[in-house]
Design a protein around this motif. Structure first.
Motif, PDB file in Angstrom:
ATOM      1  N   GLU A   1      -0.557 -43.082   3.120  1.00 44.36           N
ATOM      2  CA  GLU A   1      -1.844 -42.780   2.498  1.00 44.36           C
ATOM      3  C   GLU A   1      -2.059 -41.275   2.473  1.00 44.36           C
ATOM      4  O   GLU A   1      -1.585 -40.543   3.345  1.00 44.36           O
ATOM      5  CB  GLU A   1      -2.979 -43.486   3.257  1.00 44.36           C
ATOM      6  CG  GLU A   1      -2.966 -43.274   4.748  1.00 44.36           C
ATOM      7  CD  GLU A   1      -3.919 -44.194   5.493  1.00 44.36           C
ATOM      8  OE1 GLU A   1      -4.619 -44.992   4.837  1.00 44.36           O
ATOM      9  OE2 GLU A   1      -3.964 -44.122   6.736  1.00 44.36           O
ATOM     10  N   THR A   2      -2.777 -40.811   1.487  1.00 40.55           N
ATOM     11  CA  THR A   2      -3.071 -39.392   1.357  1.00 40.55           C
ATOM     12  C   THR A   2      -4.407 -39.226   0.638  1.00 40.55           C
ATOM     13  O   THR A   2      -4.782 -40.079  -0.189  1.00 40.55           O
ATOM     14  CB  THR A   2      -1.967 -38.653   0.583  1.00 40.55           C
ATOM     15  OG1 THR A   2      -2.256 -37.260   0.528  1.00 40.55           O
ATOM     16  CG2 THR A   2      -1.833 -39.174  -0.844  1.00 40.55           C
TER      17      THR A   2
ATOM     18  N   ALA B   1     -11.502 -40.273   2.689  1.00 40.25           N
ATOM     19  CA  ALA B   1     -11.209 -41.170   1.566  1.00 40.25           C
ATOM     20  C   ALA B   1      -9.733 -40.990   1.234  1.00 40.25           C
ATOM     21  O   ALA B   1      -9.301 -39.882   0.876  1.00 40.25           O
ATOM     22  CB  ALA B   1     -12.076 -40.846   0.363  1.00 40.25           C
ATOM     23  N   LEU B   2      -8.957 -42.063   1.371  1.00 37.99           N
ATOM     24  CA  LEU B   2      -7.504 -41.976   1.234  1.00 37.99           C
ATOM     25  C   LEU B   2      -6.995 -42.969   0.198  1.00 37.99           C
ATOM     26  O   LEU B   2      -7.413 -44.138   0.178  1.00 37.99           O
ATOM     27  CB  LEU B   2      -6.833 -42.287   2.583  1.00 37.99           C
ATOM     28  CG  LEU B   2      -7.280 -41.453   3.786  1.00 37.99           C
ATOM     29  CD1 LEU B   2      -6.679 -42.010   5.060  1.00 37.99           C
ATOM     30  CD2 LEU B   2      -6.896 -39.997   3.610  1.00 37.99           C
ATOM     31  N   LEU B   3      -6.100 -42.504  -0.656  1.00 39.71           N
ATOM     32  CA  LEU B   3      -5.367 -43.390  -1.557  1.00 39.71           C
ATOM     33  C   LEU B   3      -4.188 -43.945  -0.769  1.00 39.71           C
ATOM     34  O   LEU B   3      -3.450 -43.197  -0.134  1.00 39.71           O
ATOM     35  CB  LEU B   3      -4.880 -42.614  -2.774  1.00 39.71           C
ATOM     36  CG  LEU B   3      -5.958 -41.904  -3.596  1.00 39.71           C
ATOM     37  CD1 LEU B   3      -5.317 -41.099  -4.716  1.00 39.71           C
ATOM     38  CD2 LEU B   3      -6.956 -42.917  -4.152  1.00 39.71           C
ATOM     39  N   SER B   4      -4.011 -45.261  -0.807  1.00 38.87           N
ATOM     40  CA  SER B   4      -3.002 -45.882   0.052  1.00 38.87           C
ATOM     41  C   SER B   4      -2.031 -46.723  -0.753  1.00 38.87           C
ATOM     42  O   SER B   4      -2.356 -47.271  -1.816  1.00 38.87           O
ATOM     43  CB  SER B   4      -3.677 -46.756   1.117  1.00 38.87           C
ATOM     44  OG  SER B   4      -4.307 -47.879   0.520  1.00 38.87           O
TER      45      SER B   4
ATOM     46  N   ALA C   1       0.476 -42.517   7.887  1.00 43.33           N
ATOM     47  CA  ALA C   1       1.672 -43.346   7.697  1.00 43.33           C
ATOM     48  C   ALA C   1       1.706 -44.395   8.794  1.00 43.33           C
ATOM     49  O   ALA C   1       1.138 -44.213   9.877  1.00 43.33           O
ATOM     50  CB  ALA C   1       2.941 -42.493   7.723  1.00 43.33           C
ATOM     51  N   SER C   2       2.379 -45.521   8.514  1.00 43.56           N
ATOM     52  CA  SER C   2       2.495 -46.587   9.501  1.00 43.56           C
ATOM     53  C   SER C   2       3.788 -47.356   9.304  1.00 43.56           C
ATOM     54  O   SER C   2       4.254 -47.549   8.176  1.00 43.56           O
ATOM     55  CB  SER C   2       1.305 -47.553   9.411  1.00 43.56           C
ATOM     56  OG  SER C   2       1.276 -48.188   8.149  1.00 43.56           O
ATOM     57  N   ILE C   3       4.383 -47.761  10.445  1.00 44.67           N
ATOM     58  CA  ILE C   3       5.532 -48.669  10.464  1.00 44.67           C
ATOM     59  C   ILE C   3       5.232 -49.697  11.542  1.00 44.67           C
ATOM     60  O   ILE C   3       5.126 -49.349  12.727  1.00 44.67           O
ATOM     61  CB  ILE C   3       6.850 -47.932  10.789  1.00 44.67           C
ATOM     62  CG1 ILE C   3       7.101 -46.794   9.795  1.00 44.67           C
ATOM     63  CG2 ILE C   3       8.016 -48.912  10.783  1.00 44.67           C
ATOM     64  CD1 ILE C   3       8.305 -45.940  10.153  1.00 44.67           C
ATOM     65  N   GLU C   4       5.080 -50.959  11.154  1.00 43.51           N
ATOM     66  CA  GLU C   4       4.648 -51.945  12.132  1.00 43.51           C
ATOM     67  C   GLU C   4       4.991 -53.354  11.662  1.00 43.51           C
ATOM     68  O   GLU C   4       5.335 -53.590  10.491  1.00 43.51           O
ATOM     69  CB  GLU C   4       3.136 -51.838  12.364  1.00 43.51           C
ATOM     70  CG  GLU C   4       2.303 -52.029  11.106  1.00 43.51           C
ATOM     71  CD  GLU C   4       0.821 -51.760  11.315  1.00 43.51           C
ATOM     72  OE1 GLU C   4       0.342 -51.875  12.457  1.00 43.51           O
ATOM     73  OE2 GLU C   4       0.142 -51.432  10.325  1.00 43.51           O
TER      74      GLU C   4
ATOM     75  N   ARG D   1       2.109 -45.260  14.041  1.00 46.23           N
ATOM     76  CA  ARG D   1       0.968 -45.267  13.135  1.00 46.23           C
ATOM     77  C   ARG D   1       0.124 -44.042  13.440  1.00 46.23           C
ATOM     78  O   ARG D   1      -0.208 -43.771  14.606  1.00 46.23           O
ATOM     79  CB  ARG D   1       0.135 -46.536  13.319  1.00 46.23           C
ATOM     80  CG  ARG D   1      -1.108 -46.582  12.409  1.00 46.23           C
ATOM     81  CD  ARG D   1      -1.774 -47.934  12.444  1.00 46.23           C
ATOM     82  NE  ARG D   1      -2.202 -48.296  13.782  1.00 46.23           N
ATOM     83  CZ  ARG D   1      -2.036 -49.503  14.310  1.00 46.23           C
ATOM     84  NH1 ARG D   1      -1.422 -50.446  13.628  1.00 46.23           N
ATOM     85  NH2 ARG D   1      -2.468 -49.762  15.530  1.00 46.23           N
ATOM     86  N   GLY D   2      -0.209 -43.282  12.417  1.00 46.02           N
ATOM     87  CA  GLY D   2      -0.997 -42.082  12.662  1.00 46.02           C
ATOM     88  C   GLY D   2      -1.617 -41.526  11.400  1.00 46.02           C
ATOM     89  O   GLY D   2      -1.242 -41.893  10.273  1.00 46.02           O
ATOM     90  N   ARG D   3      -2.568 -40.621  11.617  1.00 44.80           N
ATOM     91  CA  ARG D   3      -3.216 -39.915  10.524  1.00 44.80           C
ATOM     92  C   ARG D   3      -3.406 -38.460  10.912  1.00 44.80           C
ATOM     93  O   ARG D   3      -3.770 -38.167  12.054  1.00 44.80           O
ATOM     94  CB  ARG D   3      -4.580 -40.531  10.197  1.00 44.80           C
ATOM     95  CG  ARG D   3      -4.527 -41.829   9.396  1.00 44.80           C
ATOM     96  CD  ARG D   3      -5.875 -42.486   9.299  1.00 44.80           C
ATOM     97  NE  ARG D   3      -5.873 -43.616   8.365  1.00 44.80           N
ATOM     98  CZ  ARG D   3      -6.847 -44.506   8.269  1.00 44.80           C
ATOM     99  NH1 ARG D   3      -7.916 -44.413   9.062  1.00 44.80           N
ATOM    100  NH2 ARG D   3      -6.774 -45.495   7.399  1.00 44.80           N
ATOM    101  N   SER D   4      -3.165 -37.589   9.969  1.00 41.88           N
ATOM    102  CA  SER D   4      -3.393 -36.160  10.170  1.00 41.88           C
ATOM    103  C   SER D   4      -4.606 -35.767   9.332  1.00 41.88           C
ATOM    104  O   SER D   4      -4.568 -35.821   8.097  1.00 41.88           O
ATOM    105  CB  SER D   4      -2.169 -35.356   9.724  1.00 41.88           C
ATOM    106  OG  SER D   4      -2.418 -33.967   9.819  1.00 41.88           O
ATOM    107  N   PHE D   5      -5.688 -35.380  10.025  1.00 41.77           N
ATOM    108  CA  PHE D   5      -6.936 -35.019   9.343  1.00 41.77           C
ATOM    109  C   PHE D   5      -7.075 -33.498   9.287  1.00 41.77           C
ATOM    110  O   PHE D   5      -7.106 -32.826  10.322  1.00 41.77           O
ATOM    111  CB  PHE D   5      -8.144 -35.608  10.076  1.00 41.77           C
ATOM    112  CG  PHE D   5      -8.212 -37.105  10.027  1.00 41.77           C
ATOM    113  CD1 PHE D   5      -8.571 -37.770   8.862  1.00 41.77           C
ATOM    114  CD2 PHE D   5      -7.907 -37.869  11.149  1.00 41.77           C
ATOM    115  CE1 PHE D   5      -8.639 -39.156   8.817  1.00 41.77           C
ATOM    116  CE2 PHE D   5      -7.976 -39.241  11.109  1.00 41.77           C
ATOM    117  CZ  PHE D   5      -8.339 -39.901   9.938  1.00 41.77           C
ATOM    118  N   ASN D   6      -7.135 -32.978   8.086  1.00 43.31           N
ATOM    119  CA  ASN D   6      -7.367 -31.554   7.851  1.00 43.31           C
ATOM    120  C   ASN D   6      -8.556 -31.432   6.897  1.00 43.31           C
ATOM    121  O   ASN D   6      -8.379 -31.341   5.675  1.00 43.31           O
ATOM    122  CB  ASN D   6      -6.122 -30.887   7.253  1.00 43.31           C
ATOM    123  CG  ASN D   6      -4.942 -30.921   8.213  1.00 43.31           C
ATOM    124  OD1 ASN D   6      -4.940 -30.273   9.250  1.00 43.31           O
ATOM    125  ND2 ASN D   6      -3.936 -31.712   7.871  1.00 43.31           N
TER     126      ASN D   6
END
Length: 705
Positions: free
Chosen positions: A577-578, A601-604, A551-554, A533-538
């Motif tokens: 999510e993006t 703010a992410l669309l998931s 993205a996440s797999i759990e 599970r992670g997020r890349s913030f730019n």
């Protein structure tokens, strides 16, 4: 280089007066000796048939002169050859006795030179009774892969052959000789056994040319920070910088340095899942790349925009030479690559272990080898002598943006176009690498203060936690373990800003439940198992390039809002999510850091499946929005609102909803006691009116190790 044969005493003095009489007496034995010597010096050496095949241990067999005919002029040469061969035989017997007395075949250094990794923790090779390398060209003995003793004896035989050959010819030019193929083994054995290395006369032009090109004087380990936008680089990367005397004296002169990079030799046409499985299970070989250092550094600073840290290794020039000689022995071999255990980071430790066997670095790491763990281990073992920070192109642009915005606060105008031109990689070509000719690249010092991302300062990557909480009317105790890596509430020092990547985390929950009541939870449940599970913030208002995504797999427990008084159920869940993120606040002065506060703010989109929920599945889409606030160096808070709309499919039961909103709000707060301990509060509220328990509050103690 040639070595003159030593003078040999014979029964008959070859003088002008006695030559004829002497030659008559010696003709028969000389003829026999000539026949024996006509093969080569190998015939005189006691090479065990169980260790080698015929000719296998005589790499210079064709360079030893043969005696084609016996005549008066060749008598002395034949006798000299015989004496040299007998001398080599005696040396071999002496070496063998010393090897047996000192048990050198089991010496840690010798086994590491042969890639016997029996002291290495590995999911796939732990305790393997043979060398990791199965290429026949890496061994002189047919049994070398399974028997370190056989391979050592084969090297000694090769030494004896080489000495015998070198004393009977003017020069030996054979790059395929054992001396040229295995210079690191040769160096260690000659030093350990006290062998005069000058007697091993061999000209190795390819090795000499390679060593002259690298001109190794000093080694440094370079760490390129994690890069989530490329899954292969998500856990960071390490490589060795090979410094010549020029770049060692002035580290900015990188055009005098080379990069030694160990990476996976994967098939880029394979699907990501296939690539990941093969990389983890040894389905690919590793690839050793040796490139000019500016080329490799530019990939990280310019292409990926990853900051780097370079640490000089506290190794002597002799140790550096031995490591590079060992690389020569292995650089073209097929060696299995294991992403988690035998990778870019573990290979660096293995090379150091070759020259520092007493420190036994590889055995000190856990089963999974992470680049930042290697940096911390080398620091703990006092092998890192110096640290140099090199900001990426994005960090250089951010430093310029910070400076311009700070100046704007002093009533200097800064327009949107000015901001765009500074933070745009297309318009602003500022870099830590000079724009000169390819063979004259240097590192430019922009005077940027090092960011708080030195991996030495990180918290340990594994964490165990125990928490007490209340969910609805039921109290519980949580026990959890996370093998890696870092979330946005963890202590931030040592990581790139807003880094968020968790892997292999699990939580068990023990409820104090009353089984006589309806909809009571089980006393013990698996609350969560996270694969990744992670997020890349730019952030869009910074100089950092790229998108914000997650993205996440759990497997996790969810409340099914389709049915009245719905209980929570364990489901498999995959999500993506993006969207956008923004950084706020005042960055640290003089650095290239982004502002410390973050909102997003992410669309998931998410899909879940499990036996307990309505129809066994649900799919959802919505928005995840939140902010993360760095209160001070020890305290952080994060608030988030999830607004998913779930769909189960139509139902004939009027009391069951096929689709619905299920807003969930959450708040997290972490206080760092020190580098290895923290307290965390988590609070969640499920706004769906059909779930059995809406609120969940927990206080937990976290221990990093």
């Amino acid at each position: 280089m040639s070595i003159k044969p030593s003078s040999i005493s014979v029964d008959c003095t070859l003088s002008a007066i006695s030559l004829r009489a002497c030659s008559h007496r010696a003709r028969l034995p000389i003829a026999i000796a000539g026949l024996l010597l006509s093969a080569n010096a190998q015939a005189f050496l006691p090479t065990p048939a169980s260790l080698v095949t015929t000719g296998e241990l005589a790499p210079d067999i064709n360079s030893v002169p043969q005696v084609k005919a016996v005549n008066l002029d060749s008598d002395k040469s034949v006798q000299n050859n015989q004496a040299h061969s007998l001398e080599a035989k005696q040396l071999l017997a002496t070496w063998r006795k010393q090897v047996q007395a000192d048990n050198l075949a089991e010496h840690t250094t010798w086994r590491r030179l042969l890639y016997f990794l029996d002291d290495k923790k590995s999911l796939f090779n732990k305790g393997a009774p043979k060398s990791l390398i199965d290429s026949p060209e890496f061994f002189l003995s047919a049994n070398g892969q399974q028997d370190a003793s056989a391979e050592l004896d084969a090297m000694l035989v090769a030494f004896a052959n080489q000495i015998a050959a070198s004393q009977t010819t003017q020069s030996t030019n054979n790059s395929n000789s054992a001396i040229c193929r295995f210079p690191a083994r040769t160096h260690w054995l000659t030093e350990t056994l006290g062998i005069d290395s000058s007697s091993l006369q061999a000209d190795c032009p390819e090795l000499k040319e390679w060593m002259a090109m690298l001109n190794p004087e000093q080694l440094s380990i370079m760490f390129a920070e994690e890069y989530l936008d490329n899954p292969i680089s998500a856990f960071a990367h390490t490589l060795l910088r090979i410094d010549s005397p020029a770049s060692a004296a002035d580290p900015s002169q990188i055009h005098h340095a080379y990069a030694l990079n160990d990476t996976v030799d994967g098939n880029p046409d394979d699907a990501f899942a296939v690539y990941a499985i093969k990389s983890t299970s040894g389905g690919y070989n590793n690839r050793i790349e040796i490139d000019p250092y500016p080329e490799k550094l530019a990939k990280y600073l310019k292409d990926d925009e990853r900051d780097t840290w370079t640490y000089q290794l506290d190794l002597t020039p002799a140790e550096v030479q031995q490591i590079i000689l060992h690389v020569w022995e292995t650089k073209d071999l097929d060696i299995p690559y294991y992403f988690t255990t035998d990778n870019c980071a573990s290979e660096i430790l293995r090379l150091i272990d070759v020259v520092r066997p007493e420190q036994d670095l590889l055995s000190q790491l856990p089963y999974v080898v992470i680049p930042s763990d290697v940096i911390q281990l080398l620091n703990d073992e006092a092998i890192l002598a110096d640290a140099r920070y090199t900001p990426s192109d994005g960090t250089v642009r951010q430093a310029e943006l910070n400076k311009a915005k700070a100046a704007a606060l002093g009533y200097q105008q800064l327009s949107k176009d000015d901001v765009h031109d500074i933070q745009s990689a297309e318009h602003n070509l500022a870099s830590s690498i000079s724009a000169g000719e390819a063979d004259q690249k240097t590192i430019i010092d922009h005077g940027i203060v090092a960011s708080d991302n030195n991996p030495i300062d990180r918290h340990p990557l594994q964490v165990a936690q125990i928490g007490i909480g209340q969910r609805g009317d039921n109290s519980y105790v949580d026990v959890g373990l996370r093998l890696g890596f870092h979330d946005t509430l963890d202590r931030a020092s040592g990581f790139s800003q807003f880094f968020n990547l968790e892997a292999l985390a699990t939580t068990l929950r023990f409820y104090d439940a009353d089984s006589s009541k309806d909809n009571e939870p089980d006393s013990v449940v698996l609350e969560n198992f996270t694969v990744l599970r992670g997020r890349s913030f730019n952030p869009v208002n910074t100089a950092k390039q790229g998108k914000t995504w997650g993205a996440s797999i759990e497997a996790t427990r969810v409340n099914d809002g389709s049915q009245a008084e719905g209980r929570d159920h364990l489901v498999g869940s995959v999500g993506y999510e993006t969207g956008w993120s923004w950084a706020f606040g005042t960055p640290s002065a003089g650095t290239g850091e982004m502002p410390p506060q973050l909102c997003y703010a992410l669309l998931s989109g998410k899909g879940q499946a499990g036996r307990g929920i309505n129809k066994g599945f649900r799919v959802g889409a919505g928005v995840n929005a939140g902010c993360r606030y760095q209160i001070n160096n020890q305290l952080r808070a994060q608030a988030q609102l999830q607004l998913p709309y779930w769909y189960h499919g139509s139902s004939d039961d009027s009391n069951v909803r096929g689709h619905y909103w299920q807003p969930i709000s959450s708040l997290g707060l972490q206080y760092d006691i020190d580098k290895t301990q923290a307290l965390r509060i988590n609070a969640n509220y499920d706004w769906q009116d059909r779930v059995d328990a809406n609120d969940d509050v927990q206080l937990s103690y976290r221990r990093y190790f």
